[in-house]
Design a protein around this motif. Sequence first.
Motif, PDB file in Angstrom:
ATOM      1  N   ARG A  75      -1.634  -3.636  10.594  1.00  0.00           N
ATOM      2  CA  ARG A  75      -2.538  -4.482   9.808  1.00  0.00           C
ATOM      3  C   ARG A  75      -1.856  -5.741   9.277  1.00  0.00           C
TER       4      ARG A  75
ATOM      5  N   ALA B  82      -0.475   1.802  10.257  1.00  0.00           N
ATOM      6  CA  ALA B  82      -0.681   1.085   8.996  1.00  0.00           C
ATOM      7  C   ALA B  82      -0.009  -0.286   9.032  1.00  0.00           C
TER       8      ALA B  82
ATOM      9  N   GLU C  33       0.833  -1.212   0.000  1.00  0.00           N
ATOM     10  CA  GLU C  33       0.000   0.000   0.000  1.00  0.00           C
ATOM     11  C   GLU C  33       0.859   1.249   0.000  1.00  0.00           C
TER      12      GLU C  33
ATOM     13  N   THR D 176       1.199   4.951   1.613  1.00  0.00           N
ATOM     14  CA  THR D 176       0.679   5.720   2.756  1.00  0.00           C
ATOM     15  C   THR D 176       0.388   7.169   2.366  1.00  0.00           C
TER      16      THR D 176
ATOM     17  N   ARG E  55       1.506   7.317  12.098  1.00  0.00           N
ATOM     18  CA  ARG E  55       0.608   6.840  11.039  1.00  0.00           C
ATOM     19  C   ARG E  55       1.130   5.554  10.392  1.00  0.00           C
TER      20      ARG E  55
END
Lengths: 608, 359
Positions: free
Chosen positions: B124, B121, B82, B84, B117
Motif C-alpha cells: 500500500r 500491507a 499502522e 499489523t 501478510r
Amino acid sequence: MAFERRKILLVPLDPVHDIGLKMIRRGLEQAGHQTMLLPPDLPPEEIVSIMGKEHPDHVMISRTLGYGVGEVLGRFVDLADAAGLRDKTALVVGGMAVRPELAAELGFDAGFGPGTSVEEVVAFVEGRPYQPDLAGAKKQKKDITAGYAYEYRHAGIGNLLEKIVTNILTWSEGKISPGILRSRLRDESWDVESFRQGKVSREFSEAYAQLCDPVPQAFHRKGEVHPKTRRQTDQEIARLEDYLTKTKSRMTVSKVQHVEGQPKVFIQYGTGCPFMDIAHIKVCEAWGADGVVHFDPSWGARTEGFIGGFLTHQEDGSVVTPENLSWIKAALEASTLWQVRAHRGLNTAETVVLAGKLGADLTKINIAYGSLAAGTDPARLTVDGIEAIRMAVKYKLPFDVVTNEELAGVPAHKAFAGMLIVTALGRRLGARPILQPLFSYSPEVMIGGQMINNYIDFNAAKIEALRSIIDAPLWPGAPIGFLTQTEDRVQSSMTTSLHAALAASLRVDAISIASSDEAYSGGPIIAASRVDTLQAVAEGFRFFGEGRITPTVHAQQWADEMVDKIEAVLKEVAQSPTFVEALYAGLLGSKEEGAYPGRGGRGTVTEK
Amino acid sequence: MKTIGIAGTAKNTGKTTTASALLREAYRRHRRIAITSIGYDGEEWDNITGLPKPRLPVQRGTIVATARKCLTVSSANIRILEDTFIRSALGSIVIGEVIDPGLVVIAGPNKSVEVGRVKKALTRYRPDLLMVDGALNRIAPMVEVDGLILATGAARIVDPQRLARETESIAHIFELPYRSPALFGDKGGVAWRRGEGWVSLPFSGTQLLTSEDGESLAKELIDFLPQEHVEGTIQMPPLVTTKAIRSLLTAVGTRLKQWPIYFRDAISLLLSDLPEETYFMLEQLKSLGLRPFVRKNVPLLMVTVNPFYPEYDPGSQTYQARFLQAGLLEGRIGRKIRIPVMDVKRKGARSLWRKTIGF
C-alpha cells in the motif's frame, strides 16, 4: 472464562538441562494441562514429526546456548514453519542464556531466561498476563529507626554522654553562625512550591546572598554559576526527560534480601553529573538497591551558601542545588530511600532543611568527624550541628552518624565516642540518629593486627560494643569492606558480598556498598560495576539466609576492650571544659592519629 | 514492488552487511525502500558470541515493518503508519516511515504466513523494493520473496573447499526446473494413469520427515499401485527430508521411473538435510529415472561471501574475530556456480545492486 486444557510438548534438547522443564511440567499438570516430555537430544526433524502427529498447542524447548546451537534452533523453527505447523503451535525456548530478543531472533514466540517462575510459564500457556507475586516483589520504604528506644544499656556511658550533651547545649546557647542564619532563612522564607513553579523570590535571594561567600553571592545576585560547573543544556534536559519517561515506564524494582530482616542496602552516587547519577540510580534500583546516598563535592562543604541551577561538573560529587536535588528526587522510585549528606561542612544545617523540603528520607550529621577529618572548625560545626539536628527533628529526617575519621587513622573507640556524643545529642533533642560504624580494613587494624586472621572479629566486636552501650539502629558503612577492595572486580564484589553477609549475620539495619570499581575507578565508576556488587550482595544474602557467621573469641574480647576505652575517652571529654576544647585537645582523635581540627568557618561563630 | 530476501547460512555470514549495501545503493538511486526481517536481527551485539554486529542505517522516507519495542531502541525517528497486530516476542509488528535518519533495529514477523501478510500491507505504501532481511539461518519464510540473495562464508564452514561444495549444492537445488502439477492441493499426493483417467491418492499430512514416514508411504503405494509400470506423478508434501525420500525410493523407486516428482520449492528442500545430502538425493532421483521439479520458483540471484569467522579461544573463553584471505572464497565458489558470487565489502554496493536488482 472456561478453563481451556492445553497440550504441551516439552523438549529437552540436551540431556543435562531438563530439570527446568520437569519443574514446568509439574506446574502445568497441577494447573490441569496435558504435557508430554520427550526424551532428550532428539533431532529437529523428529520433534517436528511428533508435532505433526500430536498437534500440541505449545512446544517448549530447553537448551543451553553455544555457537551453532542457534542454528539448530532456527532450523527447528523453519521445519515447523515449512511443515505448516507454525501457525497452530506456539514455540517457546527456555534456557540460561535465553532472552526475549534471542527468542525473536530464533523465530520463537517467546523466550524464558533465568529467573523465570513456573507460574509465569503457566500464565503464558493459558494466554493470560503474568501477575508476579506482588506481595513478594512490592518494595516499601522502611524506617530503619523504627523499634529502637534509644535507651542506654551501659549506665556509666549513658551518664557520661548525658553530662557531655548538657555541657554542649549550655555552651552553644546564644551562639549563632552564618550557616544557622541561612538554614533559618531557608526554613522560613524559601517556599518549595514557588521554587517548583520557577518563581524566584528576589527578597529571599538578596537576604540569602548577604549570608554567603562571593561565589554563591554571584549566583544569587547575577545568576553566575560556580566556575567549576556548567548548567545542563536544554537538549540535555530534554534527553533526561525522555530517558526518565522511558525508563520509568518499564521500571521494576527488585530485592537483594533473601529473608526478612536482612539489612537494607544503600549505594552512593555522586558522579558530578546529575544525569549520570540518575542513570546509575535507576540501574541500582532495578538491581535491588533499597536506598541511595547523595555525595556532594568537597568544595561545596567549604563554601558558605548554596548556589542554584541544574548543574553538572567534572569532579567527584554532585553539587547540592535545589534543582539538582529536585531532579534526583523526581527520578527515584517510590520505594527508594534517599539520603542527602549534611555532615561535614559549612552548610550542614541548611542541607538538612533543603533535604527535608525536597523530600529526602535521611540525612547524615557528625560533628566530631566533620571537624576532625573533614576540615570544618570544631566550634562552627558544633553550633551548626546542633542546629542541623533540630532541623532534622523538624523535618522528621533520621540521620546517620558516620565515623569516617577511622580512615584517617583515628582508632575505632575514639571515633565511636564522638559518634555516641552526637547520637546522645540527637537523642536529647528528639531526633532519630543511626550509628554508622565502619566495616573497614582501617589504619588502626593494619597497625594493630586485629584483622590478620580474619575480617570478621573486629567488625563483629564493633557491633557488639555499640549494642552493649545503646539500643539504636546500626548502619555499617560506608562503604562496607572499605580498603579491602582491589581493582579486581571479582575480588571487589566478593569482599563486598562477604562483608554484607557478615552485616546480615550481625542483624544490622542497613549497609552502604561500593561498586566493584569504586576504589580504583580513576574517574566515574561504571554502571555495570554497580550491578556486580548488588548481585554479589544478593548472592551473599541468598547463601546465608538466616544462617550465622560465628566470630572467634577475639570478637567479644575486643568488644569489651572497646567499651572500656570508649568510657575512658568519654570521661576525659566530660572533664574537658567544653566539647570544642576536647576536640582541639585530640581526645576524640589526635593529630598523631591523623585527626586535624578543621579551619573552615573558623571565627564565624558569634554571640547573638 | 519487487521483494528481495537476504538469507544466511549461519550467523555472521554477512546478511546485514549485504542489506546495508543494498540500502546505500537504493538511496543513491533515489529508490523508495521498504524493509522488514524474519524475526530479529540487526542488534548491536551478537546474542550468542558477544561480538559486535552492524545495524541498519536508514534514511528519511524508508518504510519499515518492525516490532514495536524496536522503535524505542532505534536511533532513527520513525512515525507509525499502522499496526499489523502480528504478535512477536518483542511486541506487535508495526509499519512505520522513517522521519529522521538513523540506525534501525528490525524485528519483523517470523512465520511465512505473517511475512506474506506484512508484504501485502507494505504494498500500500508503494515502495520500489522490499528487502526481507534474514535472521540467523532462518529461511522458511523466504518462500514469500521474488528473489533471494544467499549470504554464506567462513562462519558457516571455515574450510573454503567444503564451503564451495556446499554452496554448489545449494545453487543446484535452486536450479531445479519449475512446473505446476495442478493435481493436488498443498499437501500433495500420488496419481497414476488407469486407462483414460487418473487414479489419485492425496496425502493427509504436511510432512514426510522420518525414515518410518517414508516406509509407510511406500507400503501404501505398494498396496495401491498396479504391478505393471504405469505413468504417474508424485507431489511431495511441503516438508520432506532426504531420509524419508530415501526410504521411499528404496522400497518403490524402480516403479516410479519417468514420473515427475514435485517438491514445494528450493527453500523447503534446503530444510530437508544438509545441502550436499539433498543435492545427492536429487541426483539419486534422476539416476532412478524420476524427474524432480519445484512447484514454486524462488530464484537465487546472488551468493555473497564473508571471510569473517568467530574462533573460540578457550584461554579467555571468548570468541575472537578471524578472517580468511581476501578473494579466496569468491574464487573457490565462483568457479563452481553459475550465479554471481561477491564479497560485498570488496566489490561494493553498486556491483551488488546491478547484479541482483538491476533497475
